[in-house]
Design an enzyme around this catalytic site. Structure first.
Site, PDB file in Angstrom:
ATOM      1  N   THR A 162       0.650  -1.361   0.008  1.00 50.50           N
ATOM      2  CA  THR A 162       0.078  -0.032   0.158  1.00 50.50           C
ATOM      3  C   THR A 162       0.947   1.188   0.067  1.00 50.50           C
ATOM      4  OG1 THR A 162      -1.509  -1.285   1.325  1.00 50.50           O
ATOM      5  CG2 THR A 162      -1.807   1.038   1.127  1.00 50.50           C
ATOM      6  N   VAL A 163       1.589   1.417   1.095  1.00 55.45           N
ATOM      7  CA  VAL A 163       2.504   2.493   1.339  1.00 55.45           C
ATOM      8  C   VAL A 163       3.799   2.860  -0.033  1.00 55.45           C
ATOM      9  CG1 VAL A 163       4.081   4.181   2.582  1.00 55.45           C
ATOM     10  CG2 VAL A 163       2.053   2.715   3.823  1.00 55.45           C
ATOM     11  N   GLU A 188       9.264  10.827   8.678  1.00 55.59           N
ATOM     12  CA  GLU A 188       7.818  11.578   8.919  1.00 55.59           C
ATOM     13  C   GLU A 188       6.674  10.802   9.083  1.00 55.59           C
ATOM     14  OE1 GLU A 188       7.544  15.253   9.311  1.00 55.59           O
ATOM     15  OE2 GLU A 188       5.751  14.329  10.186  1.00 55.59           O
ATOM     16  N   VAL A 194       4.638   8.485  12.245  1.00 55.22           N
ATOM     17  CA  VAL A 194       3.747   8.739  12.946  1.00 55.22           C
ATOM     18  C   VAL A 194       2.496  10.068  12.523  1.00 55.22           C
ATOM     19  CG1 VAL A 194       3.279  10.014  15.405  1.00 55.22           C
ATOM     20  CG2 VAL A 194       5.287   8.986  15.145  1.00 55.22           C
ATOM     21  N   GLY A 222       0.861   9.356   9.774  1.00 56.34           N
ATOM     22  CA  GLY A 222       0.452   9.135   8.417  1.00 56.34           C
ATOM     23  C   GLY A 222       1.174  10.449   7.777  1.00 56.34           C
ATOM     24  N   GLU A 246      -7.661  -4.114  10.365  1.00 53.28           N
ATOM     25  CA  GLU A 246      -6.932  -5.372  10.337  1.00 53.28           C
ATOM     26  C   GLU A 246      -7.592  -6.465  10.533  1.00 53.28           C
ATOM     27  OE1 GLU A 246      -3.849  -4.924   8.641  1.00 53.28           O
ATOM     28  OE2 GLU A 246      -3.373  -2.924   8.997  1.00 53.28           O
ATOM     29  N   ASP A 290       0.162   0.105  18.758  1.00 55.71           N
ATOM     30  CA  ASP A 290       0.480   1.077  17.586  1.00 55.71           C
ATOM     31  C   ASP A 290       0.601   2.375  18.009  1.00 55.71           C
ATOM     32  OD1 ASP A 290       0.635   1.542  14.486  1.00 55.71           O
ATOM     33  OD2 ASP A 290      -1.080   2.951  15.243  1.00 55.71           O
ATOM     34  N   LYS A 292       4.073   4.972  18.557  1.00 57.85           N
ATOM     35  CA  LYS A 292       3.929   6.254  17.776  1.00 57.85           C
ATOM     36  C   LYS A 292       4.393   7.360  19.218  1.00 57.85           C
ATOM     37  CE  LYS A 292       0.942   5.236  14.429  1.00 57.85           C
ATOM     38  NZ  LYS A 292      -0.426   4.989  13.928  1.00 57.85           N
ATOM     39  N   GLY A 333      -3.463   5.551   5.532  1.00 57.45           N
ATOM     40  CA  GLY A 333      -3.898   5.693   4.073  1.00 57.45           C
ATOM     41  C   GLY A 333      -2.620   5.708   3.078  1.00 57.45           C
TER      42      GLY A 333
HETATM   43  N1  HSE Z   1      -3.325   1.027  11.971  1.00 57.19           N
HETATM   44  C1  HSE Z   1      -2.626   2.411  11.598  1.00 57.19           C
HETATM   45  C2  HSE Z   1      -4.045   3.012  12.216  1.00 57.19           C
HETATM   46  C3  HSE Z   1      -2.236   2.554  10.474  1.00 57.19           C
HETATM   47  O1  HSE Z   1      -5.021   2.716  12.276  1.00 57.19           O
HETATM   48  O2  HSE Z   1      -3.606   4.195  12.565  1.00 57.19           O
HETATM   49  C4  HSE Z   1      -1.148   4.029  10.481  1.00 57.19           C
HETATM   50  O3  HSE Z   1      -0.286   3.762  11.092  1.00 57.19           O
END
Ligand code: HSE
Length: 402
Positions: free
Chosen positions: A11-12, A124, A127, A129, A185, A196, A200, A298
């Site tokens: 994706t990224v 960058e 954290v 996005g 997910e 997660d 961050k 995203g």
């Molecule tokens: N799983 C993470 C979220 C993705 O929902 O924010 C972005 O780091």
């Protein structure tokens, strides 16, 4: 010309290629060099993809090509991604990454390797996005002593909590729907258990302090125990529930770092951050409060942040961009010693017991016959938890107030 290799065409990674292609002339101008995606590393082939011919399966092709200046690590994980990043930096190739797990775990070591080899390790996208937050902390707020950072750093959980609030739905139902729509997910544990967000805030608080905040030492609690009923009480009292990742200097050598659901007043700027959006609320000793808001996940938002790092690396070829994040561990406060007030929801039958356990608090009723709400006075977490646990199963939930 600057040659780039993208590690991982998911994706990224595919987003990175798309951003460079879509904004070509403009990005090249800002980078002061023409950017060329020379290789894409992936285990898979991509027949029919316009970049099919760039795909390689062996990292050594990239490593041993001296014309590759910048590597975008969008693979994720801390195995191969760690080895490849180290090897690239040791060869003087700058690395730009969206891999928060790797940055949180090995950030200071990788930054040191980059410094020793006159290249850069930039993160960058790790954290928030697409939200600029690493660069503001590193560049724009350098005149500040940052005293606190509070963030909504996980889009999945913010989506779930926003929907629970809006629709009066329960956690499990919203999670299921989010999975069906592909927002969450299949294995949502890292998101819903707060891991997660923990990685961050470990990154942000390390930058805040210039020392290493070990993510494994951050108190972390997820949102799985928050119910629709909690939102009914929160609303009545003028609050909402958000999963917050917080870091706060307590004094010169102790910092509080934690991730947990909090009750926050409806008029707090973070209360207005809904759905998959993220925000980071930063308090500096000169500037006061500032907030950074946007799409925290995203394909294109995250890729945009990776490419902004590529531009920075291109502009600083052969120069090291200063980043204060030492290996020395920061001292984290024992959360048990921290004073807070708490919301408790319990069965009506134990109202007297709750009021006796937490004298001086305030009860809240919302017309429900099965339970009632109670706000305690300020007390240390360890004292609260001891009393809360002693009350047994008739006490249904508890949420800290910000
Ligand atoms: N799983 C993470 C979220 C993705 O929902 O924010 C972005 O780091």
């Amino acid at each position: 010309m600057i040659n780039i290799a993208v590690l991982g065409y998911g994706t990224v990674g595919s987003g990175v290629v798309e951003v460079i292609e879509t904004n070509k002339g403009m990005v090249d101008k800002k980078a002061t060099h023409k950017l060329n995606v020379k290789y894409i590393l992936d285990l898979r082939d991509f027949p029919g993809d316009p970049y099919e011919s760039k795909v390689v399966h062996d990292f050594n092709v990239i490593l041993n090509d001296d014309s590759v200046n910048i590597v975008c690590e969008t693979m994720g994980g801390v195995g191969a991604a760690y080895q490849f990043t180290k090897q690239a930096l040791e060869k003087g190739k700058s690395v730009c990454t969206s891999n928060k797990e790797l940055v949180a775990k090995h950030g200071p070591e990788l930054l040191e390797i980059a410094r020793e080899h006159d290249c850069n390790y930039l993160f960058e996208a790790s954290v928030g996005g697409g939200i600029p937050i690493i660069r503001p902390l590193n560049y724009s707020l350098t005149a500040e002593r940052i005293d606190a950072i509070t963030g909504i750093l996980n889009g999945t959980t913010n989506y779930i909590l926003s929907k629970m609030e809006r629709e009066g739905a329960d956690f499990a139902d919203v999670l299921k729907e989010a999975q069906e729509k592909g927002y969450a997910e299949r294995n949502p544990e890292a998101d819903v258990e707060g891991h997660d967000a923990c990685r961050k805030i470990a990154i942000l608080s390390s930058l805040m302090l210039g020392k290493n905040v070990n993510s494994e030492k951050i108190f972390t609690e997820g949102i799985t125990k928050i119910t629709a009923a909690d939102f009914v009480y929160a609303k009545e009292a003028g609050y909402t529930v958000k999963l917050l990742a917080r870091a706060k200097r307590l004094n010169d050598d102790e910092t509080l770092a934690m991730v947990a659901p909090f009750l926050i007043p409806k008029d707090h700027p973070l209360a207005m951050v809904n759905d998959v959006f993220n925000a980071v609320f930063v308090t500096g000793n000169m500037l006061g409060d500032s907030m950074y808001y946007g799409r925290g996940a995203g394909k294109l938002p995250t890729a945009s942040a990776v490419v902004s790092d590529v531009v920075d690396c291109a502009r600083h070829q052969g120069k090291v961009i200063t980043c204060f994040w030492d290996k020395e561990d920061a001292k984290l406060a024992d959360i048990g010693e921290i004073e807070k007030t708490y919301f408790v929801r319990a069965k009506i039958s134990v109202r007297q017991k709750v009021e006796e356990a937490f004298p001086g608090g305030k009860a809240l009723t919302v017309g429900r016959s099965e339970d009632f709400g109670y706000f305690t006075g300020a007390m240390k977490e360890k004292e609260f938890m001891a009393k809360y646990e002693a009350l047994g199963e008739d006490v249904l939930s508890r949420i800290r107030l910000i």
